[in-house]
Design a protein around this motif. Structure first.
Motif, mmCIF file in Angstrom:
data_model
loop_
_atom_site.group_PDB
_atom_site.id
_atom_site.type_symbol
_atom_site.label_atom_id
_atom_site.label_comp_id
_atom_site.label_asym_id
_atom_site.label_seq_id
_atom_site.Cartn_x
_atom_site.Cartn_y
_atom_site.Cartn_z
ATOM 1 N N ASN A 8 12.842 -41.277 -15.047
ATOM 2 C CA ASN A 8 14.047 -40.613 -15.519
ATOM 3 C C ASN A 8 14.685 -39.761 -14.430
ATOM 4 O O ASN A 8 15.852 -39.924 -14.101
ATOM 5 C CB ASN A 8 13.701 -39.752 -16.739
ATOM 6 N N CYS A 9 13.899 -38.843 -13.807
ATOM 7 C CA CYS A 9 14.508 -37.855 -12.911
ATOM 8 C C CYS A 9 14.105 -38.028 -11.454
ATOM 9 O O CYS A 9 14.710 -37.418 -10.577
ATOM 10 C CB CYS A 9 14.164 -36.437 -13.380
ATOM 11 N N GLY A 10 13.073 -38.835 -11.150
ATOM 12 C CA GLY A 10 12.684 -39.026 -9.748
ATOM 13 C C GLY A 10 11.649 -38.037 -9.258
ATOM 14 O O GLY A 10 11.216 -38.113 -8.113
ATOM 15 N N ASN A 11 11.245 -37.071 -10.107
ATOM 16 C CA ASN A 11 10.173 -36.135 -9.755
ATOM 17 C C ASN A 11 8.858 -36.907 -9.576
ATOM 18 O O ASN A 11 8.694 -37.998 -10.105
ATOM 19 C CB ASN A 11 10.017 -35.109 -10.890
ATOM 20 N N ILE A 12 7.935 -36.322 -8.832
ATOM 21 C CA ILE A 12 6.651 -36.986 -8.635
ATOM 22 C C ILE A 12 5.626 -36.436 -9.616
ATOM 23 O O ILE A 12 5.470 -35.223 -9.769
ATOM 24 C CB ILE A 12 6.168 -36.819 -7.177
ATOM 25 N N GLY A 13 4.941 -37.321 -10.301
ATOM 26 C CA GLY A 13 3.919 -36.915 -11.262
ATOM 27 C C GLY A 13 2.885 -38.009 -11.353
ATOM 28 O O GLY A 13 2.781 -38.846 -10.460
ATOM 29 N N THR A 14 2.122 -37.989 -12.432
ATOM 30 C CA THR A 14 1.097 -39.025 -12.568
ATOM 31 C C THR A 14 1.353 -39.917 -13.779
ATOM 32 O O THR A 14 0.482 -40.662 -14.180
ATOM 33 C CB THR A 14 -0.299 -38.382 -12.689
ATOM 34 N N ALA A 15 2.584 -39.836 -14.328
ATOM 35 C CA ALA A 15 2.934 -40.717 -15.442
ATOM 36 C C ALA A 15 4.324 -41.275 -15.191
ATOM 37 O O ALA A 15 5.036 -40.820 -14.301
ATOM 38 C CB ALA A 15 2.898 -39.936 -16.756
ATOM 39 N N ASP A 16 4.720 -42.289 -15.979
ATOM 40 C CA ASP A 16 6.035 -42.888 -15.775
ATOM 41 C C ASP A 16 7.153 -41.890 -16.037
ATOM 42 O O ASP A 16 8.205 -41.953 -15.412
ATOM 43 C CB ASP A 16 6.196 -44.106 -16.706
ATOM 44 N N ILE A 17 6.935 -40.997 -17.013
ATOM 45 C CA ILE A 17 7.898 -39.931 -17.283
ATOM 46 C C ILE A 17 7.194 -38.602 -16.989
ATOM 47 O O ILE A 17 6.101 -38.346 -17.497
ATOM 48 C CB ILE A 17 8.376 -39.967 -18.757
ATOM 49 N N CYS A 18 7.818 -37.743 -16.161
ATOM 50 C CA CYS A 18 7.121 -36.546 -15.677
ATOM 51 C C CYS A 18 7.026 -35.467 -16.765
ATOM 52 O O CYS A 18 7.669 -35.555 -17.808
ATOM 53 C CB CYS A 18 7.809 -35.986 -14.439
ATOM 54 N N VAL A 77 24.155 -44.509 3.976
ATOM 55 C CA VAL A 77 23.645 -44.212 2.633
ATOM 56 C C VAL A 77 24.828 -44.012 1.693
ATOM 57 O O VAL A 77 25.597 -43.060 1.851
ATOM 58 C CB VAL A 77 22.755 -42.953 2.632
ATOM 59 N N GLY A 78 25.015 -44.935 0.743
ATOM 60 C CA GLY A 78 26.108 -44.840 -0.219
ATOM 61 C C GLY A 78 25.602 -44.374 -1.570
ATOM 62 O O GLY A 78 24.390 -44.193 -1.748
ATOM 63 N N PRO A 79 26.526 -44.153 -2.565
ATOM 64 C CA PRO A 79 26.131 -43.650 -3.892
ATOM 65 C C PRO A 79 25.096 -44.552 -4.561
ATOM 66 O O PRO A 79 24.221 -44.076 -5.278
ATOM 67 C CB PRO A 79 27.437 -43.667 -4.684
ATOM 68 N N GLU A 80 25.172 -45.862 -4.309
ATOM 69 C CA GLU A 80 24.240 -46.788 -4.973
ATOM 70 C C GLU A 80 22.823 -46.667 -4.407
ATOM 71 O O GLU A 80 21.851 -47.074 -5.046
ATOM 72 C CB GLU A 80 24.764 -48.223 -4.904
ATOM 73 N N ASP A 81 22.679 -46.094 -3.169
ATOM 74 C CA ASP A 81 21.340 -45.913 -2.589
ATOM 75 C C ASP A 81 20.645 -44.688 -3.174
ATOM 76 O O ASP A 81 19.424 -44.579 -3.139
ATOM 77 C CB ASP A 81 21.433 -45.765 -1.072
ATOM 78 N N LEU A 82 21.438 -43.733 -3.663
ATOM 79 C CA LEU A 82 20.845 -42.553 -4.318
ATOM 80 C C LEU A 82 20.803 -42.860 -5.817
ATOM 81 O O LEU A 82 21.189 -43.924 -6.249
ATOM 82 C CB LEU A 82 21.702 -41.320 -4.036
ATOM 83 N N SER A 83 20.322 -41.900 -6.621
ATOM 84 C CA SER A 83 20.220 -42.167 -8.054
ATOM 85 C C SER A 83 21.416 -41.584 -8.796
ATOM 86 O O SER A 83 21.280 -41.096 -9.906
ATOM 87 C CB SER A 83 18.899 -41.619 -8.592
ATOM 88 N N ILE A 84 22.617 -41.658 -8.179
ATOM 89 C CA ILE A 84 23.816 -41.087 -8.813
ATOM 90 C C ILE A 84 24.223 -41.861 -10.078
ATOM 91 O O ILE A 84 24.524 -41.233 -11.100
ATOM 92 C CB ILE A 84 24.969 -40.985 -7.785
#
Lengths: 197, 197
Positions: free
Chosen positions: B59-69, B117-124
């Protein structure tokens, strides 16, 4: 902190390494997580292997993966010379310079009245034993140019006087400097120009 | 070098960590070998675990140990606020300040014409999706005060204008500085005094 417990614990452990604080440990861990396949897993595997295999050489105190290290095992390095260093890091620094072809003896520190470190706490008795058992003709005192290092060198010179040729590293080692921080060229020059005590 | 292959390889890998060069990697490895039971083995075990378990939150790109942080999973953090950051390190820095109670969105970098690096390369695009799917009322643009960071903030502001309240961090962030290097007090002050774009 939003990271899970394992990541937090990893950051805490990494921060215990010399040269890393909490901030740089976080950056290192993030870098590791991003490269977990290419860097983190191989690093973890190697650490496990080294942690299981690494030991001090029973003869000289160098760190290797056998009871007797590669240098002590190499017959061509039994040239009658022993280079006495404080620490394994100093041994590695001398090896990088590539000039010395004999064996080493790692003291594991220096004599220090302040910290209560006496000759029996270092491996000085074993050094004295090695003089006869390995037909040593020359002992090179490659101790750091600090007060404790030079005190230790004088003590060892007293112990061995008359039994072997005693030499020390030539000028080139800056006063107050530590071997591990010197460039290889300075170490080569100092080894080549060593002089009788 | 007298150390065996594994130790040499370990030094080489450690030197790839940010903040460590070959020299400090050697010191770190020596330190690890000396404390192999207390530090090296637990570190290797934790690394193996984290390498196997760590992943980016879908969802947000944070690093954790599950698919959703943990943050995206916490219902009490669904307060209609999303804080947009460049990098997980910035997210951690904001979490340490303890002021922000909403959710995050990690871009994974900044727009950069020079690096392509364009908008499509980030998670915009995913950020735009989240605005409607999560009933977001305010987007806080917590990007670094660099040229690339501010260019990216302007681009995102253009995309979201009229749909949500857009705010940016208040003065307190030094020009040219990076979030991860700021002290917690400055980050708190900047978050508290945020202003409408």
């Amino acid at each position: 902190m939003s990271a899970t417990k394992d990541i937090d614990a990893l950051i805490e452990l990494m921060a215990k390494l010399p040269g890393l604080g909490p901030r740089s440990a976080r950056r290192a861990v993030l870098h590791l997580i991003r490269k977990r396949g290419l860097l983190m897993t191989p690093l973890a595997d190697l650490m496990t292997e080294v942690a299981a295999g690494a030991r001090e050489c029973l003869n000289c105190g160098n760190i290797g993966t056998a009871d007797i290290c590669d240098i002590c095992n190499a017959n061509k390095r039994a040239n009658g010379q022993i280079c006495v260093v404080e620490d394994v890091a100093d041994l590695w620094a001398l090896e990088r310079s590539g000039v010395f072809k004999g064996r080493y003896h790692v003291l594991g520190g220096t004599l220090s009245a302040l910290d209560g470190v006496g000759p029996e706490d270092l491996s000085i008795p074993r050094l004295v034993d090695r003089i006869s058992s390995e037909d040593v003709t020359e002992v090179i005192l490659a101790l750091n140019a600090t007060i404790d290092g030079q005190t230790t060198a004088h003590y060892i010179a007293d112990q061995l006087e008359g039994r072997v040729v005693l030499t020390s590293l030539a000028q080139g080692v800056p006063i107050g400097g530590e071997l591990d921080y010197l460039d290889d060229g300075t170490i080569s020059a100092a080894l080549t120009a060593r002089k009788t005590v």
